[in-house]
Design an enzyme around this catalytic site. Sequence first.
Site, PDB file in Angstrom:
ATOM      1  N   HIS A 199       0.795  -1.259  -0.182  1.00  0.00           N
ATOM      2  CA  HIS A 199       0.075  -0.183   0.026  1.00  0.00           C
ATOM      3  C   HIS A 199       0.905   0.936  -0.004  1.00  0.00           C
ATOM      4  O   HIS A 199       0.661   2.425   0.836  1.00  0.00           O
ATOM      5  CB  HIS A 199      -1.009  -0.449   1.271  1.00  0.00           C
ATOM      6  CG  HIS A 199      -1.075  -0.912   2.349  1.00  0.00           C
ATOM      7  ND1 HIS A 199       0.890   0.060   2.748  1.00  0.00           N
ATOM      8  CD2 HIS A 199      -1.203  -1.252   3.387  1.00  0.00           C
ATOM      9  CE1 HIS A 199       0.258  -0.340   4.380  1.00  0.00           C
ATOM     10  NE2 HIS A 199      -0.349  -0.759   4.014  1.00  0.00           N
ATOM     11  N   HIS A 212      -5.551  -9.209  14.648  1.00  0.00           N
ATOM     12  CA  HIS A 212      -5.150  -8.185  13.667  1.00  0.00           C
ATOM     13  C   HIS A 212      -6.307  -8.620  12.629  1.00  0.00           C
ATOM     14  O   HIS A 212      -5.496  -9.934  11.952  1.00  0.00           O
ATOM     15  CB  HIS A 212      -3.654  -7.535  13.441  1.00  0.00           C
ATOM     16  CG  HIS A 212      -3.614  -6.098  12.216  1.00  0.00           C
ATOM     17  ND1 HIS A 212      -4.491  -5.627  12.134  1.00  0.00           N
ATOM     18  CD2 HIS A 212      -2.590  -5.782  11.893  1.00  0.00           C
ATOM     19  CE1 HIS A 212      -4.007  -4.329  11.355  1.00  0.00           C
ATOM     20  NE2 HIS A 212      -2.752  -5.077  11.071  1.00  0.00           N
ATOM     21  N   GLU A 241      -6.009  -6.932   9.337  1.00  0.00           N
ATOM     22  CA  GLU A 241      -5.853  -6.294   8.143  1.00  0.00           C
ATOM     23  C   GLU A 241      -5.467  -7.521   7.444  1.00  0.00           C
ATOM     24  O   GLU A 241      -5.227  -8.413   7.544  1.00  0.00           O
ATOM     25  CB  GLU A 241      -4.749  -5.103   8.025  1.00  0.00           C
ATOM     26  CG  GLU A 241      -4.207  -4.190   7.001  1.00  0.00           C
ATOM     27  CD  GLU A 241      -3.636  -3.625   6.678  1.00  0.00           C
ATOM     28  OE1 GLU A 241      -2.571  -3.330   7.801  1.00  0.00           O
ATOM     29  OE2 GLU A 241      -2.653  -2.989   6.109  1.00  0.00           O
ATOM     30  N   ASP A 268      -3.652  -8.358   5.059  1.00  0.00           N
ATOM     31  CA  ASP A 268      -2.656  -9.128   5.009  1.00  0.00           C
ATOM     32  C   ASP A 268      -1.622 -10.671   6.386  1.00  0.00           C
ATOM     33  O   ASP A 268      -1.620 -11.814   5.949  1.00  0.00           O
ATOM     34  CB  ASP A 268      -1.329  -8.667   4.672  1.00  0.00           C
ATOM     35  CG  ASP A 268      -0.806  -7.228   6.435  1.00  0.00           C
ATOM     36  OD1 ASP A 268      -2.667  -7.107   5.992  1.00  0.00           O
ATOM     37  OD2 ASP A 268      -0.062  -6.933   6.463  1.00  0.00           O
ATOM     38  N   HIS A 325      -1.861  -2.181  14.819  1.00  0.00           N
ATOM     39  CA  HIS A 325      -1.690  -0.958  13.893  1.00  0.00           C
ATOM     40  C   HIS A 325      -3.250  -0.541  13.014  1.00  0.00           C
ATOM     41  O   HIS A 325      -3.114   1.255  12.823  1.00  0.00           O
ATOM     42  CB  HIS A 325      -1.002  -1.624  12.487  1.00  0.00           C
ATOM     43  CG  HIS A 325      -1.207  -1.143  11.054  1.00  0.00           C
ATOM     44  ND1 HIS A 325      -1.488  -1.174  10.158  1.00  0.00           N
ATOM     45  CD2 HIS A 325      -0.545   0.622  10.893  1.00  0.00           C
ATOM     46  CE1 HIS A 325      -1.139  -0.736   8.898  1.00  0.00           C
ATOM     47  NE2 HIS A 325      -0.996   0.509   8.845  1.00  0.00           N
ATOM     48  N   ASP A 381       1.474  -6.419  14.199  1.00  0.00           N
ATOM     49  CA  ASP A 381       2.007  -5.825  13.271  1.00  0.00           C
ATOM     50  C   ASP A 381       3.748  -4.403  13.837  1.00  0.00           C
ATOM     51  O   ASP A 381       4.504  -4.137  13.310  1.00  0.00           O
ATOM     52  CB  ASP A 381       1.793  -4.356  12.813  1.00  0.00           C
ATOM     53  CG  ASP A 381       0.950  -5.115  11.481  1.00  0.00           C
ATOM     54  OD1 ASP A 381       1.295  -5.879  10.707  1.00  0.00           O
ATOM     55  OD2 ASP A 381       0.043  -4.292  11.037  1.00  0.00           O
ATOM     56  N   TYR A 423       9.918   0.092   8.134  1.00  0.00           N
ATOM     57  CA  TYR A 423       8.602  -0.418   8.123  1.00  0.00           C
ATOM     58  C   TYR A 423       7.852   0.659   9.152  1.00  0.00           C
ATOM     59  O   TYR A 423       6.903   0.786   9.295  1.00  0.00           O
ATOM     60  CB  TYR A 423       8.724  -1.536   9.261  1.00  0.00           C
ATOM     61  CG  TYR A 423       7.360  -2.309   9.499  1.00  0.00           C
ATOM     62  CD1 TYR A 423       7.099  -2.890   8.788  1.00  0.00           C
ATOM     63  CD2 TYR A 423       7.437  -2.284  11.205  1.00  0.00           C
ATOM     64  CE1 TYR A 423       6.054  -3.193   9.276  1.00  0.00           C
ATOM     65  CE2 TYR A 423       6.258  -2.643  11.311  1.00  0.00           C
ATOM     66  CZ  TYR A 423       5.502  -3.626  10.738  1.00  0.00           C
ATOM     67  OH  TYR A 423       4.263  -4.998  10.526  1.00  0.00           O
ATOM     68  N   HIS A 433       5.718 -10.024  11.354  1.00  0.00           N
ATOM     69  CA  HIS A 433       6.383  -9.746   9.373  1.00  0.00           C
ATOM     70  C   HIS A 433       7.485  -9.799   9.903  1.00  0.00           C
ATOM     71  O   HIS A 433       8.099  -9.034  10.953  1.00  0.00           O
ATOM     72  CB  HIS A 433       6.092  -8.468   8.800  1.00  0.00           C
ATOM     73  CG  HIS A 433       5.016  -8.114   8.760  1.00  0.00           C
ATOM     74  ND1 HIS A 433       4.256  -8.464   7.271  1.00  0.00           N
ATOM     75  CD2 HIS A 433       3.782  -7.451   9.020  1.00  0.00           C
ATOM     76  CE1 HIS A 433       3.119  -7.728   7.176  1.00  0.00           C
ATOM     77  NE2 HIS A 433       2.611  -7.461   8.072  1.00  0.00           N
TER      78      HIS A 433
HETATM   79 FE1  FEO Z   1      -1.740  -3.768   9.748  1.00  0.00          FE
HETATM   80 FE2  FEO Z   1       0.359  -6.236   9.067  1.00  0.00          FE
HETATM   81  O1  FEO Z   1      -1.122  -5.163   8.722  1.00  0.00           O
END
Ligand code: FEO
Length: 397
Positions: free
Chosen positions: A24, A78, A80, A82, A145, A164, A192, A225
């Site tokens: 994004h 989370h 989101e 991903d 996040h 995140d 990041y 991540h």
């Molecule tokens: Fe806020 Fe890795 O997603």
Amino acid sequence: MTPVEIKKDIHWVGAVDWNIRDFHGYSTPKGTTYNSYLVLDDKVALFDTVKKPFKNALMHNIRSLIEPRKVDYLIVNHVEMDHSGCVPEIIEELQPEKVVCSAMGKKALLEHYHREDWPYEVVASGQTISLGKKNVQFLETRMIHWPDSMMSYLPEDRLLISSDGFGQHWATSQRFDDELDSHELLKHAAKYYANILLLYSPLIQKLLASVQQLGLEIDMIAPDHGLIWRAEPTRIVEAYDLWSRQQSKAKALIIYDTMWNSTEKMAYAIGDGLSREGVNFQIFNLKYAHRSDVMTEVLDAKALIFGSSTLNNGMMPTMADMLTYMKGLKPADKIGAAFGSYGWSGEAVKLISGVMEEMKIELVDPGLRVKFAPSHDDLKKCVDLGREIGLAVKAKI
Ligand code: FEO
């Protein structure tokens, strides 16, 4: 990638995305990972899933350790996509007894997947659930996040599954911080932070304080991540403390785009002025530099100096892109100025200065404009502007 046991009976079962290049708006030249963790106890818990196209990799990893239907709890730290993109298919295949999430997590799951029938178990911050020998304590981390975000702490293992937080976008075959170059790792973590979390810096400060207040003993941080911090978890915590304080160095960034190189000549002359004051600087031509790489350097730069030619009564499109992106990430406590060449109307400098004021960047100078190509005197004014900003940087550091 095959599963990796990160602590006794706790396994990384995620996926590595070697090919993603845009997250994004954030450039990910080395890809990323979607980390998911499987805890094998009396109750089996899966912490987060992966991006939808990687569902088979996740299922393959789970299946190599346990019959998937034996997973009792799906913990959604989370929402989101991903991390939750394959939640509907995973619930279908695993049929978990509970889908554990925060109150905001339940709301977000409903708003994404519209499934009232899932076995939601809403947990509050501080609440603990037992898996048998291991416990999981939840820590709501709103806006780190998203509003739904939470982290999971396993006290028996001194493990923080941090969603995140503390992540990096870096696809690797290794899973741990001590298996790769630590300098490169910190660069990925800084990028990041600058591009995902900078705007939430005040909340990061609160999070670090609450971890200290709760007395959580942590010897491993497993983000959603990138690499897992096992050798030096304090290193990334200290870096987050530093970054979230938004303390700057005697460093300036000159960020510009140019039509016929006049604004570029101004940029280099401003750099000369900064050099004369002993202030280090970096120059970014937005035709070549990615917004997210610029943003990484913003993290510890005191001065931001923006230059654009005037194009059709406005600024160059790349500059509009850069400013829009940076404004959203809310860098704090910066100083700077705008500059640029023009032919007849010359709005760009004023427009950029306006955005800088909206970003609460202290303007050291009202802005420097040059008509068409800079003369020797014009370039001297640019050097003087660089010196003026350099002096201001030194006065404020
Ligand atoms: Fe806020 Fe890795 O997603």
